[in-house]
Structure formats: structure tokens, C-alpha cells
Design an enzyme around this catalytic site. Structure first.
Site, short mmCIF file in Angstrom:
data_model
loop_
_atom_site.label_atom_id
_atom_site.label_comp_id
_atom_site.label_asym_id
_atom_site.label_seq_id
_atom_site.Cartn_x
_atom_site.Cartn_y
_atom_site.Cartn_z
N LYS A 264 -3.67 1.12 0.42
CA LYS A 264 -2.64 0.15 0.05
C LYS A 264 -1.82 0.65 -1.15
O LYS A 264 -0.63 0.34 -1.26
CB LYS A 264 -3.27 -1.22 -0.21
CG LYS A 264 -3.79 -1.86 1.07
CD LYS A 264 -2.64 -2.11 2.06
CE LYS A 264 -3.08 -2.60 3.41
NZ LYS A 264 -1.95 -2.82 4.35
N TYR B 38 -9.89 1.54 1.25
CA TYR B 38 -8.90 0.51 1.58
C TYR B 38 -7.88 0.39 0.45
O TYR B 38 -6.66 0.38 0.69
CB TYR B 38 -9.57 -0.85 1.84
CG TYR B 38 -8.55 -1.93 2.12
CD1 TYR B 38 -7.80 -1.90 3.30
CD2 TYR B 38 -8.30 -2.95 1.20
CE1 TYR B 38 -6.83 -2.88 3.56
CE2 TYR B 38 -7.34 -3.93 1.45
CZ TYR B 38 -6.61 -3.88 2.64
OH TYR B 38 -5.64 -4.83 2.89
#
Ligand SMILES: NC(=O)c1ccc[n+]([C@@H]2O[C@H](COP(=O)([O-])OP(=O)(O)OC[C@H]3O[C@@H](n4cnc5c(N)ncnc54)[C@H](OP(=O)(O)O)[C@@H]3O)[C@@H](O)[C@H]2O)c1
Length: 252
Positions: free
Chosen positions: A157, A153
Site C-alpha cells: 500500500k 501488505y
């Protein structure tokens, strides 16, 4: 203000509140997500309340063929897009890398990175043709500070931030703006999605901390979009008051 604002992932959390904030500001909306019933409800509510035009369509941003087919048609139906908010995104799982599901990893990469670039690659030429436009990408403090059990994750980002920077470089001679919004902990259904529907685990994430609310982020997105043409905000990082890095949070 009568601009056309395209928001991906508008059915929930930050995307939903951003749609409301732009509608209140008098902007017209082009909204997509996978849950069409929720989009239809939003259309009716926002048009009745704010007297703006709201166009909605079902789109899974990971579906490259669907993006290529639907997005140009929708843009042409509303004439142009002034602002694109690439908000659709998710985390799946919170596990040590060696225990993480490869399906979860692929879903995050497909949605947060590939989905964002399919949509941006499709919308940007329309903006360049008019020499005006603003792409606002939802990054995260997770993209700045990696945290335990969130490697993929966090990497997606970080990729969002780098993609934003790269697009800003490639459009430097135009009046296109590119902004990365990097929120810290925001209380939305995000954690319920991360924990595959486990409400108890999700609630524990926000217990004991005065987390950011999705409307706080919507307010900042609207602010970034309302600057004069000469002003380009490259990045904004927003944390909860009791937060210091992506995952360092003081809980009561
Ligand atoms: N909450 C946080 O703490 C936080 C912090 C920093 C950054 N962010 C980022 O902010 C963005 C919004 O998150 P949120 O907290 O508002 O989460 P959320 O409430 O779960 O909303 C996510 C939205 O993305 C949409 N979406 C997910 N997969 C999609 C797909 N394949 N195609 C189209 N739409 C899709 C969902 O709509 P459908 O299910 O209807 O498709 C939903 O509207 C994400 O990019 C997230 O990474 C969140």
C-alpha cells in the site's frame, strides 16, 4: 453525469459500493473482477435501477497477458474511460514476517502492485490521447503506518501511494489527475479474505469498533471525482472515529 468509470474488483466491498455510487450519480460503468456471476448480477441490478450503461468482464488483474488483451478491447467498446478506480486488492495472512507464507506475499504484491500497474499502464495512454482522465488508487492507512504482522501488505500500500505520486509527476503537463484514497478500517469481506475464509477471525477484527462502511469510502471517491477540472486531490486519508493510526484502534 454520463462519464465512463472503470472499476477493478467491483464484486465486493468498496469496489461494489463505488460502482453503486457512480451509477446513482448517472455515470456509466466498466466493471471487472474474477467472479463473473457477481458482475452479471450487478450489471442487471444497476442498469434496471439507475438507467446507466454497465459493461462487465472477467479479469484477474495479476494476469498480465489478460490485461493486455482484454482491457484495450473493453475500452474501445465503450469509446473511452474518464475515471479509473484501481480498487482490486487484498491482504493475505497476518503473521510475523519470519512466519509469513511466501505465496501470500507474492499474491499481495502481484495483485496490489503489479495488477494496479498493468491496468494503469494500459489505461493511461487512452486518457493522455484525450488529455483528460482521473486515476483513483486504493491505498490504505497501512501504507502510511506499518503494523505488526502486516509488513508485506503495508509495503504494497506504500507502493500504491508512491506509484500514484510518480504517475502524477509524469503526467504533470496533461490534465490527468491522480488521487490516492487511504482508508483505515472498513468493514468488508477483506478480513475474511485475509484469514483465508475464517469468518470468526474476520468478525473479531470489526468487533467493538464502529468501523467505516464501504459506502463511506465510495462517497469520498465520488467526491474526489466530482471536483472542477482545475482541482486535483492528491490524497485523502479516512479513519474510523476510534482509530488513530493504521492499527491503533480503541475497542469497546
Ligand atoms: N477493508 C479495509 O479495511 C481496507 C482498508 C484500506 C484499503 N482497502 C483496500 O480497498 C480495496 C478493496 O478492498 P475491500 O475491503 O473492498 O475488500 P473485498 O470486499 O475483499 O473486495 C476486494 C475486491 O477485489 C477483487 N479482487 C481481488 N483480487 C483480484 C484480482 N486478482 N483480479 C481482479 N479483482 C480482484 C475482488 O473480486 P473477485 O474476488 O471477484 O476477483 C473484490 O471485488 C483493496 O485494494 C484493499 O486493499 C481496504
Amino acid at each position: 453525469m454520463g462519464r465512463n468509470v472503470f472499476i477493478t474488483g467491483a464484486t465486493s466491498g468498496i469496489g461494489r459500493e463505488t460502482a453503486i455510487a457512480f451509477a446513482k450519480n448517472g455515470d456509466n460503468l466498466l466493471l471487472c473482477a474474477r467472479r463473473k456471476d457477481k458482475l452479471d448480477e450487478m450489471k442487471q441490478g444497476l442498469e434496471d435501477l439507475y438507467k446507466v450503461d454497465v459493461t462487465v468482464f472477467e479479469l484477474d488483474v495479476t494476469d498480465r497477458a489478460a490485461v493486455a488483451e482484454k482491457v484495450p478491447a473493453m475500452i474501445e467498446s465503450i469509446d473511452h474511460v474518464d475515471i479509473l478506480v484501481n480498487n482490486a486488492g487484498l491482504a493475505q495472512g497476518l503473521d510475523a514476517f519470519e512466519d509469513s507464507s511466501i505465496d501470500d506475499m507474492e499474491t499481495m504484491i502481484d495483485t496490489n502492485v503489479k495488477g494496479l500497474l498493468y491496468v494503469s499502464r494500459t489505461v493511461l495512454p487512452y486518457m493522455l490521447k484525450r488529455n483528460i482522465g482521473h486515476i483513483i488508487n486504493l491505498g490504505s492507512t497501512a501504507g502510511i503506518y506499518a503494523y505488526a504482522k502486516g509488513a508485506v501488505y503495508c509495503a504494497t500500500k506504500a507502493a500504491v501511494k508512491t506509484l500514484s505520486d510518480g504517475i502524477r509527476i509524469d503526467t504533470i503537463e496533461s490534465d490527468i489527475k491522480v488521487t490516492t484514497i487511504q482508508p483505515g478500517i472498513v468493514e468488508t469481506p477483506f478480513s475474511e479474505v485475509r484469514f483465508h475464509g475464517d469468518k470468526e477471525k474476520a468478525a473479531a477484527v470489526y468487533a467493538g469498533v464502529d468501523a467505516l462502511q464501504p459506502e463511506d469510502i465510495a462517497d469520498i471517491i465520488l467526491f474526489a471525482s466530482n471536483r472542477p477540472r482545475r482541482v486535483q486531490i492528491s490524497d485523502i486519508t479516512i479513519m474510523a472515529n476510534q482509530q488513530a493510526t493504521g492499527f491503533m484502534i480503541a475497542k469497546k
